[in-house]
Design an enzyme around this catalytic site. Structure first.
Site, mmCIF file in Angstrom:
data_model
loop_
_atom_site.group_PDB
_atom_site.id
_atom_site.type_symbol
_atom_site.label_atom_id
_atom_site.label_comp_id
_atom_site.label_asym_id
_atom_site.label_seq_id
_atom_site.Cartn_x
_atom_site.Cartn_y
_atom_site.Cartn_z
ATOM 1 C CB ALA A 116 -44.605 37.769 13.029
ATOM 2 C CE1 TYR A 148 -42.299 29.653 11.148
ATOM 3 C CE2 TYR A 148 -41.815 29.223 13.445
ATOM 4 C CZ TYR A 148 -42.540 29.895 12.489
ATOM 5 O OH TYR A 148 -43.488 30.797 12.866
#
Ligand code: UDP
Length: 321
Positions: A116, A148
């Site tokens: 993911a 991130y």
């Protein structure tokens, strides 16, 4: 039927995925750091094909033992929410790098892996819609938001090398703003945030001038997309966008939510400096091209934004009672 391992299994997308995998008669191990209690998204699951393992993906020996036994692996564990990423960039990056390091060390060709990833990797790329082959423009390292995207992107590089060098079958999905029932309010994502404000009769907070745009993907569509990629071997070794092409400005979204819940509610514009900590940078527009996944698997999103909002509203109203 396959033995599946889902990291981040108790999370929002993970818990929806696990319900689907069990319906499809797979056996599932959910691996997650969340405690096993009433607040756990999986707590009401009752199936002999399901097992919960509480732990961290950074616990290498535990994680490696789970990898060894699995036939399908879904790597969903992540720190979510822009504010939480900014507050904990090191933990954010470690969650990605640690799990992918162990996968690269011991996964083999008898396993199939879904990773993911995120639309955040497109960063400030000013192209619309975003296609998977674009050059990527990330922000400076003193802006913690990018921890991130950087760690997800590094993971993509490592996993695609694993596919090429060791024939480990894997596919990468870049999620674009997935929403739906059970999304955790504490992540601060815009739809649950505005809906919960509206349900409580509070003003709806729109950051900046509200002209920034997003497209929102129903979690059921996202789960269908993941499974269709895992079921089509022609997807292996590649990166695919997973999302919805229907775009809306955040100001327009607040208007829609106000009409849905209470037309008398106030919409309050909040400057970014008052809404977010240092290290925040806005992404102005983000809409996926879905041609690649459509061509490879035939998948396309089914839910329109109005229906997505109704689902989220009903689920959140129940949860907040
Ligand atoms: N946003 C907003 N009000 C909120 C929460 C978010 O206006 O209460 C905005 C945010 O600045 C961004 C968009 O909504 O432009 C989507 O934010 P979210 O955190 O859901 O996801 P992102 O796409 O930024 O990762």
């Amino acid at each position: 039927m396959a033995k599946c391992l889902v990291t981040g299994g108790a999370g929002f997308i993970g818990s929806h995925l696990i319900s689907r995998l069990l319906c499809d008669n797979h056996s599932v191990i959910a691996f997650d750091h969340a405690p096993w209690d009433k607040l756990n998204n999986l707590f009401s699951l009752n199936s002999s094909a399901f097992k919960y393992v509480q732990g961290s993906v950074s616990d290498s020996s535990l994680f490696r033992s789970l990898i060894t036994d699995a036939e399908q692996i879904y790597l969903l564990a992540a720190t979510l929410g822009v504010r939480r990423v900014i507050e904990n960039p090191i933990g954010t990056a470690n969650t990605q790098v640690d799990q992918v390091r162990d996968i690269c060390a011991i996964a083999s060709s008898r396993q199939k892996i879904f990773y993911a990833s995120t639309s955040e990797v497109y960063g400030k790329t000013i192209v619309s819609p975003l296609t998977e082959d674009l050059p990527l423009v990330l922000g400076e390292p003193d802006k913690a938001r990018w921890a991130y995207a950087c760690s997800k992107l590094l993971s993509e590089y490592l996993l695609l090398s694993l596919y090429r060098d060791k024939n480990v079958p894997l596919v990468v999905g870049r999620f674009f703003n997935v929403v739906g029932p059970r999304q955790n309010l504490s992540y601060g994502a815009v739809i649950p945030n505005l809906l919960s404000q509206a349900i409580k009769g509070m003003p709806l907070t729109v950051f900046g001038d509200g002209t920034q745009t997003r497209s929102f993907c129903h979690v059921d569509d996202a789960v269908d997309a993941m499974l269709s990629l895992m079921n089509h071997d022609s997807s292996l070794g590649q990166v695919f966008n997973i999302g919805n092409e229907e775009q809306i400005s955040i100001g327009g979204l607040a208007d829609k939510i106000r009409s849905l819940v209470d037309p008398l509610l106030e919409i309050k514009m909040i400057p970014y400096k008052d809404a977010m900590p240092f290290g925040f940078e806005e992404i102005l527009h983000r809409v996926p091209s879905l041609n690649k996944i459509k061509q490879c698997t035939g998948w396309s999103s089914k839910y329109k934004l109005d229906e997505i909002l109704r689902h989220c509203f009903i689920a959140l109203k129940e949860a907040l009672v």
